[in-house]
Design a protein around this motif. Structure first.
Motif, short mmCIF file in Angstrom:
data_model
loop_
_atom_site.label_atom_id
_atom_site.label_comp_id
_atom_site.label_asym_id
_atom_site.label_seq_id
_atom_site.Cartn_x
_atom_site.Cartn_y
_atom_site.Cartn_z
N SER A 243 0.84 -1.19 0.00
CA SER A 243 0.00 0.00 0.00
C SER A 243 0.88 1.25 0.00
O SER A 243 0.49 2.28 -0.56
N GLU A 244 2.08 1.15 0.59
CA GLU A 244 3.00 2.29 0.53
C GLU A 244 3.39 2.58 -0.92
O GLU A 244 3.35 3.72 -1.37
N VAL A 245 3.74 1.51 -1.66
CA VAL A 245 4.12 1.67 -3.06
C VAL A 245 2.94 2.20 -3.88
O VAL A 245 3.09 3.13 -4.69
N LEU A 246 1.75 1.61 -3.66
CA LEU A 246 0.57 2.02 -4.43
C LEU A 246 0.22 3.47 -4.13
O LEU A 246 -0.09 4.25 -5.03
N ASN A 247 0.25 3.83 -2.84
CA ASN A 247 -0.05 5.20 -2.43
C ASN A 247 0.85 6.20 -3.12
O ASN A 247 0.41 7.25 -3.58
N MET A 248 2.15 5.87 -3.17
CA MET A 248 3.11 6.79 -3.75
C MET A 248 2.82 7.02 -5.22
O MET A 248 3.06 8.08 -5.75
N ALA A 249 2.33 5.97 -5.89
CA ALA A 249 2.04 6.10 -7.31
C ALA A 249 0.65 6.66 -7.55
O ALA A 249 0.25 6.86 -8.69
N GLY A 250 -0.10 6.92 -6.46
CA GLY A 250 -1.43 7.48 -6.64
C GLY A 250 -2.46 6.47 -7.11
O GLY A 250 -3.33 6.77 -7.92
N LEU A 251 -2.36 5.24 -6.61
CA LEU A 251 -3.39 4.23 -6.90
C LEU A 251 -4.14 3.99 -5.60
O LEU A 251 -3.54 3.84 -4.55
N ARG A 252 -5.48 3.95 -5.68
CA ARG A 252 -6.26 3.80 -4.46
C ARG A 252 -6.06 2.41 -3.86
O ARG A 252 -5.94 2.23 -2.67
N GLU A 253 -6.05 1.39 -4.69
CA GLU A 253 -5.90 0.02 -4.20
C GLU A 253 -5.28 -0.84 -5.27
O GLU A 253 -5.14 -0.42 -6.41
N GLU B 240 12.15 -6.39 1.04
CA GLU B 240 11.74 -6.26 -0.36
C GLU B 240 10.81 -5.06 -0.52
O GLU B 240 10.99 -4.24 -1.41
N GLY B 241 9.82 -4.96 0.39
CA GLY B 241 8.89 -3.84 0.33
C GLY B 241 9.62 -2.52 0.53
O GLY B 241 9.37 -1.54 -0.18
N GLU B 242 10.57 -2.51 1.48
CA GLU B 242 11.30 -1.27 1.75
C GLU B 242 12.16 -0.85 0.57
O GLU B 242 12.19 0.32 0.21
N SER B 243 12.84 -1.83 -0.04
CA SER B 243 13.76 -1.45 -1.11
C SER B 243 12.97 -0.93 -2.30
O SER B 243 13.44 -0.08 -3.04
N GLU B 244 11.73 -1.44 -2.48
CA GLU B 244 10.89 -0.93 -3.56
C GLU B 244 10.60 0.56 -3.32
O GLU B 244 10.73 1.38 -4.22
N VAL B 245 10.21 0.89 -2.07
CA VAL B 245 9.91 2.28 -1.73
C VAL B 245 11.15 3.16 -1.88
O VAL B 245 11.10 4.25 -2.45
N LEU B 246 12.28 2.67 -1.36
CA LEU B 246 13.51 3.47 -1.41
C LEU B 246 13.96 3.68 -2.85
O LEU B 246 14.34 4.79 -3.23
N ASN B 247 13.87 2.62 -3.65
CA ASN B 247 14.24 2.71 -5.06
C ASN B 247 13.44 3.77 -5.79
O ASN B 247 13.96 4.54 -6.57
N MET B 248 12.14 3.77 -5.52
CA MET B 248 11.27 4.71 -6.20
C MET B 248 11.62 6.14 -5.86
O MET B 248 11.45 7.05 -6.66
N ALA B 249 12.07 6.36 -4.62
CA ALA B 249 12.42 7.71 -4.21
C ALA B 249 13.87 8.04 -4.58
O ALA B 249 14.34 9.14 -4.32
N GLY B 250 14.58 7.11 -5.17
CA GLY B 250 15.95 7.38 -5.58
C GLY B 250 16.93 7.39 -4.42
O GLY B 250 17.85 8.20 -4.37
N LEU B 251 16.73 6.47 -3.46
CA LEU B 251 17.71 6.32 -2.38
C LEU B 251 18.39 4.98 -2.59
O LEU B 251 17.73 3.98 -2.87
N ARG B 252 19.71 4.95 -2.48
CA ARG B 252 20.42 3.72 -2.75
C ARG B 252 20.12 2.65 -1.71
O ARG B 252 19.95 1.49 -2.00
N GLU B 253 20.08 3.05 -0.44
CA GLU B 253 19.82 2.09 0.63
C GLU B 253 19.20 2.81 1.80
O GLU B 253 19.12 4.04 1.84
N GLU B 254 18.73 2.02 2.78
CA GLU B 254 18.18 2.61 3.97
C GLU B 254 19.26 3.45 4.64
O GLU B 254 20.42 3.08 4.63
N GLU B 255 18.83 4.58 5.22
CA GLU B 255 19.81 5.49 5.78
C GLU B 255 19.68 5.48 7.30
O GLU B 255 18.58 5.45 7.83
#
Lengths: 432, 432
Positions: A243-253, B240-255
Motif C-alpha cells: 500500500s506504501e508503493v501504491l499510495n506513492m504512485a497514486g493508486l487507491r488500491e 523487499e517492500g522497503e527497497s521498492e519504496v527506497l528505489n522509487m524515491a531514488g535512495l540507494r539504501e536505507e539510511e
C-alpha cells in the motif's frame, strides 16, 4: 475431446493447494477465470476466496448465487467468515449467521466489531487451552485425544477456571521436559500478549521483533479471547509494503490486472485530479511571470530543471522521514537535529548540482548572471524541499493522519510551484 | 549520581530483548548510541549486531576493536556468523574461522559461497533429524534427551543413513498420534523443500502461500543440508517492500537517520545526477521551441501541466505492471490485452482531464484553438505514458534487469521531454 480436457483440468485442480488455485485465478482474464472457478469443487470455494486478492474475490463472488455462497462459507471458521462478511450480500450473511451456533455467532460478531486494522479483526479462535495444575503427561494424553491441532500451534495457552491467561506452554518445552512435571512449573509466565483494540501493524512488528509464531489475545481483564498467528502477520507486512508503493504512485488500491477499463479509471482518477489541481497552481505561478519570460525566453527552458531536481530531492527526504516515523525513531528531541542534517544535505547538493547546471546554462546562453540565478534558485528550492520534506509528514502525524498519505504529491506540488516562483522571481529581480 | 544512573540503565538494558536494544540504538544519535553500546554485556553484542539495520551495524562495528568483535562473534551460530562476515575486518574473520571446528567452518564457508539473495545464504543449520524406522515413543524420548529444541522447530526432518531427506514429521502429528506407531507411517512424504541456489524471494513467497514455519533445504541429490525458517522470510518480505519504496524515491539504501551529512549526500547523489541529466534533456526540448514561446508565452505556463499529468499517469501504469510482474501474472499471451487496457484508460483520462484543463486554458487565454491543442497534447502524452509504462518494465525484464529499477525515473523523463515536445510541437503547427 474438449470435455475430456476439462475433466483432466478438474483433476489437476483438485490436486492443487488453494493458494495455488488462487494464483492461477488471478492470472487469468475474466472469462477464463470464471470457467476455471466453475471447475473447482464447491467445498474448496471458501478457502480459495480467502486466498485471492480483493479485486479478484469481487469478480468471483459476483459470479456466484446465494446458494453457492452459503455452501462455500459454511466450510469456514468464525474468523474466516468475518473476513469475508464485508463482501458478501447482506441476506447471505444473515442466513449464515442463523445457521451458526451461539458461540460461533458471538465470535463472528466480535471479529466484525473491530476495525480492519485492529488485532481483534485478525485474531482466530482455534486455540488449545490447558490448566496449570496438571502434569505434562496429562497434557500429552489430552492432545492425543484431540486427533488434530490447529495450524500454527507452537504453544498451548494456560488458563484458569475463569478463562484468564496464566501463561503459555511452548510445544518445544512440552517435548523436552520430564512428563511428571506440572504445567505450572514449565510454562512461560509472561508471554507477549495483545489486546483486541491494539493496532494490528504494531502487533506485526512485535511478531517480527520477537520471532513469534502465535500469541494470545486477551481482554483488559486478562481473559483469553483468541490468538494471532504469523501467517496473518506476514500478509499484513506485505500489504503494508504494497500500500506504501501504491499510495506513492497514486493508486487507491491494488488492481485486478484484467479489470475493465472503467474500473481502472475509477481506481486512478482521484490522484490524477489532485495532481491536475497542483499542476494548474504551478501553471498560474508561471503565468505571473509571463512578461519576464517574453523578455528572456531561456527562462522557460531552464525552469523545469529547478522544479524537477527539487521534487526528486524532496521525495528522497520525505521517504526517509516517513520510514523513520513508521519505525518510531523520531521524537521531539531529535527533530531539530534531523532538520539541520537535511538542510545540510540540501545545501551541498544545491551548491554542487546547482553549480554544475549553472555553468552549463551560463555557457549555453552566454550569461554569467543567468548562471548565478540558476545556482541560487536550485539551492533555495532544495532547501525548501528539505524543510517541507521534514515538516509535511510531521504535521500530518500531528493532525492524526497517515504521514505517507499524499506526502509525495504535496512535496512535488511545493517544489514545482515554489521552484518556478523562486527561479522566475530571482530572474525578474536580477536579470531584467 | 551520574554513575548511579549508568548502573540503573545497565540493569534495565540487561532485562531487554536484543531486538529492543537494537531498536533503542537505532533511535539514538551516534554519541549516545556508542555510550549505550558500551553498557551492553559483551556476550549479547553478537545477537544485537544481527538485529540492527546495516547502517547502524556499521557504526557499532567501527567502534569495536578486534578483540571485542571476536568475543561477540564467538557466541553466534555458523549461519549468523556468515551473515556478519561481510562487515567484519578480514583478520577478525580469519581468526574466527581458525577457532571453529571443522563442521562449523564448513558451514560458514558454505553459507558464504551463496549470493545474498539465494536460499543458501539464509538457511540455518539447527535441525533435529530422526530416522524413519523408529516408533514415535523413541522420538519423544530422544527429544527429551536434547533438553532444548532450536527456535521455530515445528517439524522434525526424517533422513536415511546417507542424510537424504525422506519426509518430515510435524510436531502437531507427533503429539496427536499413537506413540506405538512408526515414524514412517506418520511422516509427511512430500514436504515443500528448497534448493540452496534458489531465489530466496521465491522461497519467501512459498512460505507465505503455504503458511510454512520451517522447511528443509536439500541438495540436488536429496541430501538435507539446512533449513529455512519463517523469521528470515519475514525479514526478507519486509526488506523487499522497503527497497521498492527506497528505489522509487531514488535512495540507494536505507539510511541511518543520524548519518553524517556527507554519508547522506553519498546515498542520494546518484539518482539526483540521473535526474539532472533527464531534466537537462527536457530543457533542451523546450529550447527547440523558444521561438514559439516568444510568440505565445502562454505555452510556457501551460506546458508543465501536460508533462506533470503524464508523469503521474505513467507512474500509475508502471507501478501496476511492475507489481503484476513480481507476482508472475504477466506472460506473452496477455501482454497485448494489458496494453490495450492501459491505452483505453489513458484515452479516457486524456479526453476527460485534457478536456477539463483545455476548457480552463481556453477561457483563461481566450483561445479555443489553444484549448484544442492542450486537450490533444494531454491525450497523446497520456497514451505515450501508458505505452512506455508497459514497455519499459517488460524490456528491462527481457534484458535480465530488475523491472522496478529506475523505472520511475525513466517514465518521468519520457513524459517530461515527450510532453514538452508534443505540446510545443502541436502549438507550433496549429497556433503560430
Amino acid at each position: 475431446v474438449h470435455r475430456q480436457n476439462l475433466a483432466e483440468l478438474q483433476r489437476k485442480l483438485d490436486e492443487l493447494h488453494p493458494a495455488d488455485i488462487a494464483y492461477i485465478l488471478e492470472a487469468l482474464p475474466l472469462g477464463d477465470r470464471l470457467s476455471v472457478w466453475q471447475l473447482v469443487k464447491a467445498e474448496r470455494d471458501g478457502d480459495i476466496l480467502l486466498e485471492v486478492s480483493d479485486a479478484v474475490r469481487e469478480s468471483l463472488i459476483a459470479d456466484m448465487d446465494d446458494h453457492e455462497l452459503i455452501a462455500a462459507a459454511k466450510e469456514l471458521g468464525a474468523d474466516e467468515l468475518a473476513d469475508l462478511a464485508h463482501e458478501l450480500p447482506r441476506d447471505v450473511v444473515h442466513e449464515l449467521m442463523e445457521s451458526l451456533d451461539a458461540q460461533q455467532r458471538e465470535r463472528v460478531r466480535s471479529a466484525l466489531s473491530y476495525e480492519e486494522d485492529r488485532v481483534g479483526a485478525l485474531m482466530d479462535f482455534e486455540m488449545v487451552t490447558i490448566r496449570e495444575d496438571v502434569s505434562l503427561e496429562v497434557v500429552l494424553r489430552y492432545l492425543r485425544r484431540l486427533k488434530e491441532l490447529p495450524g500454527h500451534t507452537d504453544k498451548l495457552f494456560v488458563v484458569n477456571y475463569d478463562g484468564v491467561l496464566k501463561g503459555v506452554l511452548p510445544l518445544k518445552r512440552l517435548l523436552v521436559s520430564d512428563p511428571e512435571r506440572q504445567v505450572s512449573e514449565v510454562m512461560a509466565l509472561d508471554p507477549v500478549r495483545f489486546h483486541p483494540d491494539e493496532d494490528a501493524y504494531d502487533a506485526a512488528q512485535a511478531f517480527e521483533r520477537y520471532d513469534l509464531v502465535s500469541a494470545p489475545v486477551v481482554e483488559r481483564n486478562g481473559k483469553l479471547i483468541g490468538r494471532l498467528t504469523i501467517d496473518a502477520m506476514v500478509d499484513l507486512i506485505r500489504e503494508e509494503g504494497e500500500s506504501e508503493v501504491l499510495n506513492m504512485a497514486g493508486l487507491r488500491e491494488e488492481e485486478d490486472i484484467f479489470a475493465s477499463v472503467w474500473k481502472s479509471v475509477g481506481n486512478r482518477w482521484a490522484w490524477l485530479a489532485v495532481n491536475l489541481v497542483t499542476a494548474f497552481v504551478a501553471s498560474r505561478v508561471i503565468g505571473l511571470f509571463e512578461d519576464s519570460i517574453e523578455k528572456l525566453v531561456a527562462l522557460a527552458a531552464l525552469m523545469p530543471i529547478v522544479a524537477g531536481i527539487g521534487g526528486n530531492s524532496g521525495n528522497q527526504t520525505i521517504t526517509m522521514i516517513v520510514r523513520a516515523m513508521a519505525l518510531g525513531q523520531i521524537n521531539t528531541a531529535n527533530t531539530a537535529r534531523l532538520l539541520v542534517k537535511e538542510l545540510g544535505v540540501a545545501l551541498i547538493n544545491g551548491l554542487v548540482w546547482g553549480g554544475v547546471i549553472g555553468v552549463v546554462a551560463g555557457v549555453l546562453y552566454g550569461s554569467w548572471s543567468l548562471a548565478a540565478v540558476m545556482t541560487g534558485a536550485m539551492t533555495l528550492n532544495l532547501l525548501m524541499a528539505a524543510l517541507m520534506g521534514v515538516l509535511i509528514p510531521m504535521t500530518l502525524a500531528k493532525l492524526g493522519r497517515d504521514p505517507a498519505m499524499g506526502a509525495s504529491v504535496m512535496i512535488t506540488a511545493m517544489t514545482d510551484s515554489g521552484g518556478f516562483f523562486i527561479f522566475l522571481g530571482l530572474a525578474t529581480l536580477f536579470l531584467l
